[in-house]
Design a protein around this motif. Structure first.
Motif, PDB file in Angstrom:
ATOM      1  N   LEU B 212      18.411   5.675 -42.864  1.00 39.33           N
ATOM      2  CA  LEU B 212      18.145   6.333 -41.822  1.00 39.33           C
ATOM      3  C   LEU B 212      18.850   7.661 -41.299  1.00 39.33           C
ATOM      4  O   LEU B 212      19.834   7.620 -41.674  1.00 39.33           O
ATOM      5  N   ASP B 213      18.150   8.694 -41.456  1.00 40.56           N
ATOM      6  CA  ASP B 213      18.516   9.838 -41.231  1.00 40.56           C
ATOM      7  C   ASP B 213      17.692  10.896 -40.340  1.00 40.56           C
ATOM      8  O   ASP B 213      17.476  12.032 -40.695  1.00 40.56           O
ATOM      9  N   ALA B 214      16.691  10.357 -39.639  1.00 36.57           N
ATOM     10  CA  ALA B 214      15.704  10.801 -38.898  1.00 36.57           C
ATOM     11  C   ALA B 214      16.093  11.743 -38.047  1.00 36.57           C
ATOM     12  O   ALA B 214      17.140  11.869 -37.082  1.00 36.57           O
ATOM     13  N   GLU B 215      15.292  12.545 -37.813  1.00 44.55           N
ATOM     14  CA  GLU B 215      15.295  13.872 -36.505  1.00 44.55           C
ATOM     15  C   GLU B 215      14.945  13.020 -35.537  1.00 44.55           C
ATOM     16  O   GLU B 215      15.394  13.566 -34.234  1.00 44.55           O
ATOM     17  N   ALA B 222       7.710   5.576 -26.971  1.00 45.33           N
ATOM     18  CA  ALA B 222       8.967   5.741 -26.740  1.00 45.33           C
ATOM     19  C   ALA B 222       9.908   6.198 -27.769  1.00 45.33           C
ATOM     20  O   ALA B 222       9.765   5.851 -28.817  1.00 45.33           O
ATOM     21  N   TYR B 223      10.705   7.427 -27.526  1.00 47.34           N
ATOM     22  CA  TYR B 223      11.388   7.922 -28.647  1.00 47.34           C
ATOM     23  C   TYR B 223      12.951   8.058 -28.519  1.00 47.34           C
ATOM     24  O   TYR B 223      13.388   7.861 -27.430  1.00 47.34           O
ATOM     25  N   ARG B 224      13.388   8.444 -29.660  1.00 47.64           N
ATOM     26  CA  ARG B 224      14.929   8.898 -29.425  1.00 47.64           C
ATOM     27  C   ARG B 224      15.213  10.038 -30.535  1.00 47.64           C
ATOM     28  O   ARG B 224      14.515   9.980 -31.865  1.00 47.64           O
ATOM     29  N   VAL B 225      15.741  10.993 -30.125  1.00 45.70           N
ATOM     30  CA  VAL B 225      16.150  12.133 -31.136  1.00 45.70           C
ATOM     31  C   VAL B 225      17.401  11.457 -31.728  1.00 45.70           C
ATOM     32  O   VAL B 225      18.174  10.812 -31.435  1.00 45.70           O
TER      33      VAL B 225
END
Lengths: 271, 262
Positions: B212-215, B222-225
């Motif tokens: 995991l190295d997502a932007e 539902a999101y997370r930055v």
């Protein structure tokens, strides 16, 4: 009255994004509410240079297409009050830009901000024209070498023919020259154009000269506008340029070899 | 000699062009109006995220709504408009509601999003008279969309959408790339870009990745930055899912390792 400033050059890799970030940060540091807008759709970099890439959800293209509100797309800088970033989309291309959508977005930004700094993509095509279309003032970023100077000359022609002010016959876009990556050693060896040569060809007023320095690369990699690095020569030079832009009378620095003894030189090298 | 008609049509500006387009739309399952106010759930959702649904195009699924006058479609559509939605069509409507929808300028979409074919609404004499099609008695599950497989690295700026199914990548996903799926997203490699699973509203969709190295990660909206992702999870194999309103990111542990730890 708020002002729209475009950071443009024609040629790529001359330091538009670095300069846009530094200039916007410098304006905000002096208390002006400033937003810096990335027009380089598909080659999104401004958020990296500004160090806010981890907080981007919506972007300028979402706003233009009515998919998000301006307030959702604006990213507030954590270090400098009054500074905001409007990142662009990485998955779209320049065709996603249109004058109507940009005009509406910029009009809404004008209500909130004193200065709107537009970071233009390279080239003289659609993307670059969209970035400069609504500009009140243009900062032309140029390196002291012939190809960069020629491209700057070309983009000045575009400014004078394709901007909104030109189309409507209003007062022309005010032009400034920002000479970046100025390497005194190479100028002295004749490998680079001197300031006077560039000014003679472009004949627009000189806003600032930014010396070539490792500090610029370091700042970019840290995601920190170089103007915040007050210790470095480029940081000070950008600060001076912002001051001149705001009407202050500041003499140019870092453009002449300072007379230094052996120790002075050693100190400069190691700094 | 040129045909004058064609010349007239071709003269001046370019002629209008019809072309195909695909859009992802939100579907509202309208409950049986005899049991509940059909929009109470929507209003509750809207209070949680007031601006999220603004101007969102919406299709009303009327599967549960009996085809009678007791349900006022035009009033429901009007209420949705005041809530900020843009109703564009209906699905699984009875003939009466379908006609009302057309009058309201809404498109009665065919019920192709299967599994929701309308056996209950068909008077269905065919089931008896046509023994050749016994499957109508018990409709088969919809043909599953095969997962979309990506075996080349997905570069910055590229956007891949797995419509109606899962997305499996056996290659790294660069920063600035975007993976979108109606179902799950699996990344056997580093996920450095964005991943949006369950974009059609499937809250059971998950994201699995090896590193995991997502932007940005998102499930059913539902999101997370990146900044909101715990640093200890970065670089780890994880699964991401929705638990109620919360987006959960759990490290994927080797099951044998975890038993040993116990």
């Amino acid at each position: 009255m708020s002002k729209i400033i475009v950071m443009t050059s024609g040629k790529g890799g001359v330091g538009k994004t670095t300069s846009a970030a530094a200039f916007a940060a410098g304006l905000a540091q002096r208390g002006h509410k400033t937003v810096v807008v990335d027009f380089d759709v598909g080659l999104r970099n401004l958020d990296l240079v500004m160090g806010c890439e981890r907080r981007v959800v919506f972007d300028f293209i979402n706003v233009i297409h009515g998919e998000a509100k301006l307030s959702q797309a604006l990213v507030k800088d954590k270090r400098i009050d009054n500074l905001f970033i409007l990142p662009t989309s990485q998955t779209r291309d320049k065709d996603a830009l249109n004058t109507k959508g940009i005009g509406e977005a910029l009009e809404r930004l004008r209500e909130q901000f004193d200065y709107i700094v537009c970071d233009s993509p390279a080239g003289i095509e659609h993307g670059a024209v969209m970035a400069l279309y609504y500009a009140d003032e243009a900062i032309v970023v140029t390196n002291p070498e012939v190809s960069s100077v020629r491209d700057s000359d070309r983009i000045l022609g575009v400014l004078q023919s394709k901007s909104k002010r030109a189309e409507e016959g209003a007062d022309p876009v005010k032009e400034h020259l920002l000479l970046t990556r100025y390497d005194l050693d190479r100028v002295e060896r004749g490998e680079m154009l001197a300031i006077d040569d560039v000014l003679e060809i472009l004949s627009i007023p000189l806003l600032g000269v930014i010396p070539e320095d490792q500090a610029v690369l370091r700042a970019s990699n840290l995601g920190q506008p170089v103007v915040m690095d007050n210790e470095s020569q480029p940081g000070q030079a950008y600060g001076d340029a912002v001051g001149r832009f705001l009407g202050e009378d500041i003499p140019h620095r870092f453009i002449k070899r300072e007379k230094k003894g052996l120790f002075g030189r050693m100190f400069r090298r190691s700094a | 000699m040129q045909n004058t008609e064609t010349r007239a049509a071709a003269g001046g500006s370019a002629p209008a062009k019809l072309r195909g387009g695909t859009f992802t739309l939100m579907v509202l399952d309208v409950p049986d109006p005899r049991r509940a106010d059909p929009l109470s759930g929507v209003e509750a959702k809207l209070r949680q995220a007031p601006s999220f649904f603004e101007d969102a195009p919406l299709v009303l699924d009327l599967q549960a709504v009996p085809d009678t006058d007791r349900f006022d479609l035009s009033e429901t559509v009007e209420r949705l408009r005041t809530l900020g939605f843009v109703p564009v069509g209906v699905q699984n409507a009875g003939d009466g509601h379908a006609a009302t929808a057309l009058n309201l300028g809404l498109c009665p979409f065919p019920a192709w999003r299967s599994g929701r074919q309308r056996p209950s609404r068909d008077p269905g004499p065919k089931t008896e008279t046509e023994p050749k099609r016994p499957e109508r008695e018990n409709p088969p599950p919809p043909p599953a969309q095969p997962a979309k497989l990506l075996s080349q690295p997905v570069r910055s700026g590229k956007r891949v959408y797995a419509r109606g199914g899962d997305l499996v990548a056996v290659a790294p996903i660069s920063a600035g790339a975007e993976l979108i799926a109606d179902g799950h997203i699996h990344v056997y490699g580093a996920l450095r870009g964005r991943a949006l699973a369950g974009v059609g509203g499937d809250e059971s969709a998950r994201i699995f990745c090896q590193k995991l190295d997502a932007e940005l990660v998102s499930i059913a909206g539902a999101y997370r930055v990146r900044e909101d992702i715990d640093e200890s999870l970065i670089g780890q194999p994880v699964q991401i899912y929705l638990q109620g309103e919360d987006l959960i990111i759990d490290p994927l542990r080797d099951p044998t390792a975890s038993t040993r730890r116990r």
